[in-house]
Design a protein around this motif. Structure first.
Motif: not given
Length: 279
Positions: A119, A123, A154, A168, A171, A174, A187, A190
């Protein structure tokens, strides 16, 4: 843990000389190598051989995404250029890192998201892709999006605007659409989708304001606003705007009460009180 993370963050805001986050990462890396010497070939180049926190993040993300269509060197050079041109981006990276340490009870060391958490990696990849997208390199940005979808599971469009201090959790699954806005200190878990409602073009995705918590599997669809410090319960399908500081739940989602605390994204408490939920 939360107070520890905030204290570290306070040190970072006005740091000069030694970077306390990099110092801590090196200490934790050295401890790993002492405990698991066989991991030295992984940990040393990832942490101990890097001269800055920016280098640590650029190396690890480039290493994980390294593929023939976008090799390590290409990604690393782009990340270095991005951070050189947008030094404020590193503030977002720091805030994301501290967000994981503060909000994830499974995270006990700063090094864990840096080395292992997809995650966090997804990002940071998005931050690079977003910079590329805004600087006329849309094909490279879309290549990184495709790789992130394949490797991290993701799918965040490079045009999406994401603030700092975003977490995340896990994740996997996502999805964040192109015209989405995610403000600071949000925040999400998943399976969250920030999506459109059909083939409509233009501004068609959600606007998630500061401090929102979105539970696992929630679907937020359309150009709607999720108000500051609201909470979306796991599994909800949100089709209408959500006022600030409210909790919504259900399919379709409806308001079931106030948010349980002032900052749901920081508390990470996803439980609904039976009375509030009317069940």
């Amino acid at each position: 843990m939360a107070s520890e993370a905030r204290e570290t963050g306070a040190e970072v805001i006005g740091f000069s000389g030694t970077d306390p986050l990099l110092t801590r990462l090196r200490q934790e890396a050295e401890a790993i190598v002492r405990q698991e010497p066989e991991l030295g070939g992984f940990v040393h180049p990832a942490i101990l051989a890097q001269e800055s926190l920016a280098g640590v993040i650029a190396h690890r993300v480039a290493q994980r995404l390294d593929r023939p269509e976008a090799p390590y060197t290409m990604i690393r050079q782009a990340f270095d250029a991005c951070l050189d041109h947008e030094p404020a981006l590193l503030d977002a990276v720091r805030a994301d890192l501290l967000a994981v340490l503060e909000r994830d009870p499974a995270c006990t060391r700063l090094i864990e998201p840096v080395l292992y958490f997809k995650g966090f990696h997804a990002l940071q990849m998005h931050r690079l892709a977003h910079w590329l997208w805004n600087n006329g390199r849309s094909d490279f940005a879309l290549t990184l999006q495709s790789l992130s979808s394949q490797i991290f599971q993701t799918d965040i469009h490079p045009a999406a605007r994401i603030g700092k201090g975003v977490f995340l959790d896990h994740a996997t699954g996502v999805v964040i659409g192109a015209t989405s806005i995610v403000e600071d200190d949000v925040s999400m878990l998943h399976g969250v989708t920030l999506g459109g409602t059909g083939r409509t073009r233009g501004d068609r995705h959600p606007k998630v304001r500061r401090g929102v918590l979105i539970g696992a599997g929630a679907k937020v669809l359309g150009n709607i606003e999720i108000g500051r410090c609201a909470m979306i319960a796991a599994g909800s399908v949100v089709l209408d705007p959500v006022p600030p500081n409210k909790t919504v739940a259900g399919v379709p989602a409806r308001i079931v009460g106030d948010a349980k605390c002032a900052e749901p994204a920081l508390a990470m408490d996803q439980m609904l009180a039976a009375l509030d939920a009317g069940i």
